[in-house]
Motif scaffolding. Structure first.
Motif, PDB file in Angstrom:
ATOM      1  N   PHE A 219      31.028  39.826  40.631  1.00 46.11           N
ATOM      2  CA  PHE A 219      31.179  38.731  40.026  1.00 46.11           C
ATOM      3  C   PHE A 219      30.298  37.723  40.530  1.00 46.11           C
ATOM      4  O   PHE A 219      29.384  38.179  41.597  1.00 46.11           O
ATOM      5  CB  PHE A 219      32.865  38.041  40.404  1.00 46.11           C
ATOM      6  CG  PHE A 219      33.072  38.223  41.878  1.00 46.11           C
ATOM      7  CD1 PHE A 219      32.496  37.017  42.658  1.00 46.11           C
ATOM      8  CD2 PHE A 219      33.396  39.246  42.685  1.00 46.11           C
ATOM      9  CE1 PHE A 219      32.858  36.748  44.066  1.00 46.11           C
ATOM     10  CE2 PHE A 219      33.465  39.017  44.333  1.00 46.11           C
ATOM     11  CZ  PHE A 219      33.300  38.056  44.681  1.00 46.11           C
ATOM     12  N   ILE A 222      29.435  33.592  45.211  1.00 46.67           N
ATOM     13  CA  ILE A 222      29.964  32.354  45.540  1.00 46.67           C
ATOM     14  C   ILE A 222      29.611  32.011  46.904  1.00 46.67           C
ATOM     15  O   ILE A 222      29.717  32.849  47.962  1.00 46.67           O
ATOM     16  CB  ILE A 222      31.492  32.439  45.544  1.00 46.67           C
ATOM     17  CG1 ILE A 222      32.111  32.737  44.199  1.00 46.67           C
ATOM     18  CG2 ILE A 222      32.210  31.107  46.269  1.00 46.67           C
ATOM     19  CD1 ILE A 222      33.730  33.000  44.201  1.00 46.67           C
ATOM     20  N   ASP A 248      31.239  34.497  49.449  1.00 48.94           N
ATOM     21  CA  ASP A 248      32.342  35.370  48.813  1.00 48.94           C
ATOM     22  C   ASP A 248      31.553  36.150  47.932  1.00 48.94           C
ATOM     23  O   ASP A 248      31.052  35.582  46.800  1.00 48.94           O
ATOM     24  CB  ASP A 248      33.191  34.360  48.127  1.00 48.94           C
ATOM     25  CG  ASP A 248      34.417  35.308  47.428  1.00 48.94           C
ATOM     26  OD1 ASP A 248      34.357  36.580  47.172  1.00 48.94           O
ATOM     27  OD2 ASP A 248      35.510  34.574  46.995  1.00 48.94           O
ATOM     28  N   ASP A 260      34.943  43.228  47.077  1.00 50.83           N
ATOM     29  CA  ASP A 260      35.085  41.578  47.175  1.00 50.83           C
ATOM     30  C   ASP A 260      35.482  41.099  48.550  1.00 50.83           C
ATOM     31  O   ASP A 260      36.570  41.347  48.913  1.00 50.83           O
ATOM     32  CB  ASP A 260      36.238  41.119  46.116  1.00 50.83           C
ATOM     33  CG  ASP A 260      36.372  39.725  46.067  1.00 50.83           C
ATOM     34  OD1 ASP A 260      35.525  38.901  46.717  1.00 50.83           O
ATOM     35  OD2 ASP A 260      37.473  39.423  45.442  1.00 50.83           O
ATOM     36  N   HIS A 343      44.416  39.551  45.587  1.00 52.32           N
ATOM     37  CA  HIS A 343      44.672  40.226  44.073  1.00 52.32           C
ATOM     38  C   HIS A 343      44.563  41.736  44.367  1.00 52.32           C
ATOM     39  O   HIS A 343      43.672  42.279  45.053  1.00 52.32           O
ATOM     40  CB  HIS A 343      43.747  39.561  43.072  1.00 52.32           C
ATOM     41  CG  HIS A 343      42.190  39.259  43.619  1.00 52.32           C
ATOM     42  ND1 HIS A 343      41.719  40.321  43.351  1.00 52.32           N
ATOM     43  CD2 HIS A 343      41.590  38.419  44.058  1.00 52.32           C
ATOM     44  CE1 HIS A 343      40.311  40.222  43.853  1.00 52.32           C
ATOM     45  NE2 HIS A 343      40.364  38.843  44.131  1.00 52.32           N
ATOM     46  N   HIS A 350      39.154  41.357  39.663  1.00 55.81           N
ATOM     47  CA  HIS A 350      40.367  41.356  39.648  1.00 55.81           C
ATOM     48  C   HIS A 350      40.987  42.213  38.750  1.00 55.81           C
ATOM     49  O   HIS A 350      41.357  42.348  37.888  1.00 55.81           O
ATOM     50  CB  HIS A 350      40.811  39.742  39.213  1.00 55.81           C
ATOM     51  CG  HIS A 350      40.691  38.577  39.778  1.00 55.81           C
ATOM     52  ND1 HIS A 350      40.716  37.396  39.323  1.00 55.81           N
ATOM     53  CD2 HIS A 350      39.752  38.544  41.042  1.00 55.81           C
ATOM     54  CE1 HIS A 350      40.333  36.635  40.210  1.00 55.81           C
ATOM     55  NE2 HIS A 350      39.939  37.110  41.127  1.00 55.81           N
ATOM     56  N   GLU A 432      37.972  37.079  53.865  1.00 57.47           N
ATOM     57  CA  GLU A 432      38.614  38.127  52.947  1.00 57.47           C
ATOM     58  C   GLU A 432      38.163  39.446  53.269  1.00 57.47           C
ATOM     59  O   GLU A 432      37.099  39.841  53.544  1.00 57.47           O
ATOM     60  CB  GLU A 432      38.290  37.686  51.101  1.00 57.47           C
ATOM     61  CG  GLU A 432      38.633  38.590  50.468  1.00 57.47           C
ATOM     62  CD  GLU A 432      37.903  38.412  49.020  1.00 57.47           C
ATOM     63  OE1 GLU A 432      36.986  37.582  48.812  1.00 57.47           O
ATOM     64  OE2 GLU A 432      38.743  38.770  48.050  1.00 57.47           O
TER      65      GLU A 432
END
Ligand code: GLY
Length: 461
Positions: A219, A222, A248, A260, A343, A350, A432
């Motif tokens: 993704f 971040i 992230d 992730d 998630h 996701h 995370e």
């Protein structure tokens, strides 16, 4: 690709879940970003990938539930394709890699679907999410594009969720490889987090690590010293002493299994007292939530455990007050932790979310809350062995949210607004990991990425 039998077995299991009709899977197409010949990097649809494995545009798959035959529709390359793209394996050879022996040119798909519809056969399909696929499916089925989502097969969706949510050993191994690449991305990013460095220098470097070790990032990265914005994709700030940097980021491989991971570090490598205080509250929440992971436990319970840990830690720091468990129950922690604990992770970062968040994450036993904060929890139902979940608590000081709550004196029995105000310039912290639900507990996947204050300082200083 995995061996062909993996894909044939998955299709057989899917067939065992549904009776009658055809299942139609449309693979993805190339998508232009500024003119037709200049396309985004090709990304196969994850359901097509799971059942057919082939990582090429313009394929469709059909699973015939009545005859137990599987088909792949696609075209062999012509000489123009060879001139521009090189020699490609023929459709027959590609289909064989997915354990499929029946193939047809792509223009036969419409005829096959039309015949099935004329024969009154049910065509199961999943809700499309890309414009190109929406138009293609709408043309094939004669369903107006705005009605496609509602016409998707809930039986198929539930069967796919049942199969894809439980990762087997070969899938876990692929996810774990991607966490190992994330280790390299994150440890590199941490070492670069020094005053004077511009965020994009780190974001570009870690994206390059993903690309040079596996596939793309899973993704958009971040990365920000303004971590209070949960998904901050702006990378133009210059790092300065006293700020925390949230990174992230994860990556995916050619099979599309992803990682992730989030880490947050003090710019310069040394935590000051205020940073250490908040950091350890988030770390405790991360560790307590991870330890609570095991089959049979509703993920919402684990989310609430993390919320209570956060309320407890913030109470110890004087930012919150009152009974932490009651504060969490009333949602007072959501001023600081407004998102869900995590998630599912897998072929999608996701995982499966395109099939409908509530169908994946909730059931008759656990219904989605409408309360601020808890409503953002993407997954609430009981965990099962083989699920891979992210565990990602955070604490954020969002000045705009603080202003709204303070003006309303909201939940003031649990919040020391005067002290909160002294943290307005703090930013945010999120930690995370990717966690596998095992038969009797959990396993944090991949090579451990520095996480304690001591480990981070040792790496950075
Ligand atoms: N880590 C990015 C996300 O969960 O959306």
């Amino acid at each position: 690709m995995f061996p062909a039998t993996v894909y044939s077995d998955r299709r057989k299991k899917l067939r065992d879940e549904i009776s009658g009709g055809l299942i139609l899977f449309l693979g993805n197409q190339e998508v232009p970003f500024n003119y037709p010949a200049n396309t985004y990097s090709f990304r196969q649809d994850s359901n097509f990938s799971y059942f057919f494995g082939l990582d090429h545009p313009d394929f469709a798959g059909i699973i015939d539930l009545d005859t137990s035959e599987d088909f792949i529709f696609g075209n062999d390359v012509d000489i123009d394709d060879i001139i521009w793209m090189g020699v490609q394996p023929g459709i027959g050879e590609q289909a064989a890699r997915a354990g499929v022996s029946l193939t047809a040119p792509l223009d036969k798909l419409a005829e096959t679907v039309k015949d099935a519809l004329a024969g009154g056969r049910k065509i199961h399909f999943v809700p499309p999410y890309r414009g190109e696929t929406i138009l293609w499916l709408s043309d094939l089925l004669g369903i107006p594009h705005l009605e496609l989502k509602a016409s998707a097969s809930e039986t198929l969706i539930k069967a796919i969720i049942k199969l894809r949510m439980k990762k087997d050993a070969i899938e876990v191994a692929e996810i774990e490889k991607m966490v190992d690449v994330a280790w390299k991305m994150h440890t590199t990013g941490m070492k670069m987090a020094m005053p004077g460095v511009v965020e994009r220098e780190i974001a570009g470097t870690i994206e390059g690590i993903a690309l040079s070790n596996c596939g793309p990032v899973s993704f958009p990265v971040i990365l920000s010293i303004n971590g209070q914005t949960l998904h901050n994709h702006y990378h133009g700030n210059t790092l300065a002493e006293g700020r925390m940097l949230v990174i992230d980021a994860g990556c995916e491989n050619d099979l599309h299994y992803s990682s992730d991971i989030t880490r947050t570090v003090p710019v310069g490598g040394k935590f000051n007292a205020r940073q250490k205080g908040i950091y350890e509250v988030v770390l405790n929440a991360n560790l307590a939530a991870t330890k609570a992971v095991k089959p049979g436990v509703p993920f919402r319970e684990i989310h609430m455990l993390a919320a209570t840990e956060i309320a407890k830690g913030l109470t110890n720091l004087g930012i919150m007050k009152g009974d932490p468990a009651e504060a969490a129950l009333k949602g007072a922690h959501t001023l600081f932790f407004p998102h869900g604990l995590g998630h599912p992770l897998g072929l999608d970062v996701h995982d499966l979310e395109g099939l409908g968040e509530n169908l994946i994450g909730y059931d008759d036993e656990v219904q989605r809350s409408k309360e601020f904060g808890l409503a953002f929890l993407r997954f609430g139902r009981k965990l099962q062995e083989g699920f891979v979940m992210t565990i990602e608590p955070g604490i954020y000081f969002i000045p705009e949210l603080i202003d709204i709550w303070k003006a309303e004196n909201k939940l003031a029995e649990f919040i020391n607004y005067d002290i909160v105000d002294t943290y307005r310039d703090f930013g945010g912290i999120r930690i995370e990991d990717d966690v596998l639900v095992t038969a009797d507990g959990y396993r944090v996947l991949g090579k451990p990425i520095p996480k304690t204050v001591e480990e981070i300082e040792a790496l950075m200083c």
